[in-house]
Design an enzyme around this catalytic site. Structure first.
Site, PDB file in Angstrom:
ATOM      1  N   GLU A 146      -4.794  -5.369  29.432  1.00  6.08           N
ATOM      2  CA  GLU A 146      -5.982  -6.218  29.558  1.00  6.08           C
ATOM      3  C   GLU A 146      -6.131  -7.394  30.419  1.00  6.08           C
ATOM      4  OE1 GLU A 146      -7.844  -9.119  25.878  1.00  6.08           O
ATOM      5  OE2 GLU A 146      -5.725  -8.710  25.717  1.00  6.08           O
ATOM      6  N   ASP A 147      -5.091  -7.989  30.871  1.00  2.95           N
ATOM      7  CA  ASP A 147      -5.456  -9.290  31.693  1.00  2.95           C
ATOM      8  C   ASP A 147      -4.902  -8.903  33.260  1.00  2.95           C
ATOM      9  OD1 ASP A 147      -6.403 -10.619  29.612  1.00  2.95           O
ATOM     10  OD2 ASP A 147      -4.330 -11.421  28.930  1.00  2.95           O
TER      11      ASP A 147
END
Length: 715
Positions: free
Chosen positions: A76-77
């Site tokens: 996700e990051d």
């Protein structure tokens, strides 16, 4: 922040066979991926996944779950991809990391439709691998522990989401410790003054009475030692949110709370549990109605324990929970106990619930829901309630949510029994169907042939199973009425163009509207989902183009009256254009127009000379025909205003509104609306019926003339 070797040591403490190299590789990979990222506190971002992994070691989870915790924010990051994680750590871990990422992106507090769809995705992810939700819950726990560094509005949003979704979910999974901590952390954000007030009261209480927990713990240990029972006794004060909730529910102040302390007695065997219970009850007086045996009747999430409340030192009430070590592990870790490791192998705990079976039981209820509102209702009823155990006359045990009624009990036995319920006896005494059931009660359901579910039962029922079954039955019953009305509307619409609504014509119209057959078409017409006029237009487009649609003047709405004759609509049946009608002459008072099926027409069976053959003038009638709707709505703020808006959106005017029954949970009322014709009326009814807070709405037809009396008549 701890290092990779420290984390490995935590895992090795319960799993000596851990794959240390894999954990070390995942640690290094995630640390590099998050390089340069920081949290709002200023710490390196990687401290968060490491903290989540450490929390999961406390639950003795397997290597795959620990590694997933380390990697859970990489896809996700960071620049990491699903394919890269798969190549390096395998498909199982990549799937779990991807699952956690998708859960993080779900907006679980969005609009009802989107929220329902996202909850479905949540349970789908859980069904693939329950460990995904364990990582997500632990991720939320660490975020809540460090929430003070976020902006105030973000803190409030996360706290609401935690209180409404993640804490109840943790509780439903049997992880009570996590539920309590999540609730308390959210409580600190949402109502810090109340929480601090309770903490100050605890400090004051300790100053006045000393350490009560230590003294009562020693008292319990002494009694168990006398009984020759070896046990571990753990005492604690209840969390501030738990105390606040009890104060709110019972509407009492802190000083009047009795059981603010809880004690757990952990023993070797089930037999020891009952011996310990005997010793406790011999030494202290038990509080009536506060005994629950979840060992003989476990909760559906696997929880087992004996609960009792006794009057302890100085008359103070204390809650005591008695369980074995295995039961305690399930009570602490819930579904997570299924994956717990001990000495390098999966720990066999006979009380741990198989997650697949647990999830199947939970989702069975959801599959019955036919729309978003029903689905969300089923989710909340399944996840957010405690249980009570009741007995059939034969001694079979029925598990129900707290607050359940005899209606829920009947449907829990069988849908057919629920449909036919007319009364109930609790412990031999007849009680109303809205009675709240309590643990240990024996319930006898009284049924009768010909009984059908009532709309008010939806307010009485608390289980998703009962509510869904009632709604399906009511929908089927409404369908019969819709078909009957649709047939009349179709007959009138075809007659207006000089045609007949034959079976062949209706079958053809059903095909044109992509419906399964004549009955579906008539039901759609009766429910105002399809316009009878449009059905005719679709079959005979050339007639539709040539047909004018004049407005009907106020004085010529009805055809068949003598010149100069006056009429009024019968207040008992309130006929509207589109319905078959008949007139009854009144000596010196013109003609009263009734619907052909009006019950009052029985009074004139022997006076056919007074009957007048009438029909409505074809054309566009003005919305000036008053009709009374009978409605049952939830007693919640804003419901009535919303209903009025729904009616106004159908271009129908409300001319009067009267409450006829007020209950704590619902209101019954009459609403007079002005409509054009039968189609318009049913579009209003359908619009109101779509609101989730409307339990029942129907056209009200009185059995007697409701015309207000004149002063002369009253005299």
């Amino acid at each position: 922040m701890i290092e990779a070797d420290d984390l490995i040591a935590l895992v090795r403490a319960y799993n000596p066979r851990t794959d240390a190299a894999m954990i070390r590789d995942a640690f290094a990979y995630a640390q590099a991926a998050h390089e340069g990222q920081t949290r709002r506190s200023g710490e390196a971002y990687f401290t968060h996944p490491v903290a989540v992994a450490c929390l999961l070691t406390e639950q003795r989870l397997d290597d795959a779950t620990i590694i997933t915790a380390l990697l859970h924010d990489t896809i996700e990051d960071t620049r990491s991809t699903y394919a890269e994680v798969t190549d390096r750590f395998g498909a199982e871990i990549a799937e779990m990391v991807d699952g956690v990422t998708k859960l993080t992106n779900l907006e679980l507090t969005s609009s009802e439709t989107k929220q329902a769809e996202n909850f479905r995705k949540l349970f789908m992810a859980m069904s693939k691998d329950m460990r995904v939700i364990l990582v997500k819950l632990t991720d939320r726990l660490h975020n809540m522990r460090t929430i003070k560094h976020m902006k105030p509005e973000k803190q409030a949003q996360k706290a609401h989401e935690t209180m409404e979704i993640y804490a109840p979910l943790a509780g439903r999974m049997g992880m009570q410790w996590m539920r309590e901590e999540l609730e308390d952390l959210a409580f600190a954000v949402l109502n810090p003054e109340a929480r601090n007030s309770i903490l100050r009261r605890f400090v004051s209480l300790r100053h006045e009475t000393g350490d009560v927990i230590v003294r009562i713990t020693h008292d319990i240990e002494a009694e168990l030692e006398k009984a020759g029972t070896e046990a571990q006794v753990i005492g604690r004060a209840k969390r501030p949110f738990s105390i606040w909730r009890k104060m709110e529910e019972k509407e009492i102040g802190f000083s009047r709370l009795s059981d603010i302390y809880g004690f757990r007695i952990i023993l070797a065997t089930e037999a020891d549990c009952y011996r310990a219970l005997g010793a406790i009850h011999q030494r202290w007086r038990s509080v009536p109605g506060r005994f629950k045996d979840y060992i003989s009747q476990p909760k559906s999430n696997g929880y087992r324990s004996i609960h009792t409340t006794v009057s302890g030192r100085d008359g103070k009430r204390v809650e005591v929970q008695i369980r074995t070590r295995e039961m305690h592990e399930v009570a602490e870790r819930g579904v997570a106990a299924h994956w717990s490791y001990r000495d390098g192998v999966r720990a066999e705990n006979r009380f741990a619930v198989d997650p697949a079976e647990w999830l199947r039981q939970m989702t069975d209820r959801f599959e019955e829901a036919s729309d978003h509102a029903e689905f969300m209702e089923a989710v909340k009823l399944e996840m957010y309630t405690d249980q009570v155990f009741c007995f059939t006359p034969k001694g079979d045990v029925i598990k129900l949510p707290k607050g359940a009624t005899p209606i829920d009990f009947a449907y829990a036995i069988h849908t057919r029994i629920g449909h036919k319920t007319v009364a109930a006896r609790v412990d031999g005494m007849r009680v109303p169907l809205w009675t709240r059931l309590r643990n240990g009660q024996s319930i006898e359901v009284v049924t009768a042939e010909g009984q059908t579910p009532q709309a008010t039962w939806i307010d009485i029922a608390t289980t998703g199973r009962a509510k869904s079954a009632i709604r399906r039955a009511l929908k089927a019953e409404r369908r019969v009425g819709h078909v009957r009305l649709g047939r009349e509307l179709a007959r009138a619409a075809f007659a207006q163009v000089g045609k007949r609504a034959t079976e062949k014509a209706l079958e053809k119209a059903a095909q044109l509207h992509q419906l399964d057959g004549e009955e579906d078409l008539l039901a759609a017409i009766g429910a105002s989902e399809v316009s009878a006029r449009l059905v005719v237009d679709a079959l005979y487009p050339e007639l539709a183009m040539a047909r004018p649609t004049p407005d009907v003047a106020a004085g010529s709405a009805i055809v068949g009256l003598d010149a100069g004759a006056t009429y009024d609509r019968a207040p008992c049946c309130q006929p509207v254009p589109g319905e078959r009608i008949v007139g009854v002459t009144n000596r010196g008072r013109g003609v009263t127009v009734h619907a052909i099926n009006c019950p009052r027409m029985v009074e004139f069976e022997d006076q056919t000379d007074r009957w007048v053959d009438l029909h409505w003038n074809p054309g566009h009638h003005a919305a000036r025909n008053a009709v009374t709707l009978e409605m049952t709505i939830s007693n919640n703020p804003g419901v009535l205003g919303r209903i009025c808006t729904l009616i106004a959106e159908q271009n129908a005017n409300i001319s009067d509104l009267r409450f006829v029954d007020r209950k704590p949970d619902f209101f019954r009322l009459f609403i007079d609306v002005e409509v054009r014709d039968a189609e318009h009326l049913h579009s209003v009814i359908v619009a109101a019926d779509t609101d989730s807070d409307v339990a029942q709405v129907s056209r009200h037809r009185a059995t007697a003339d409701r015309r207000p009396q004149t002063a002369e008549a009253q005299a």
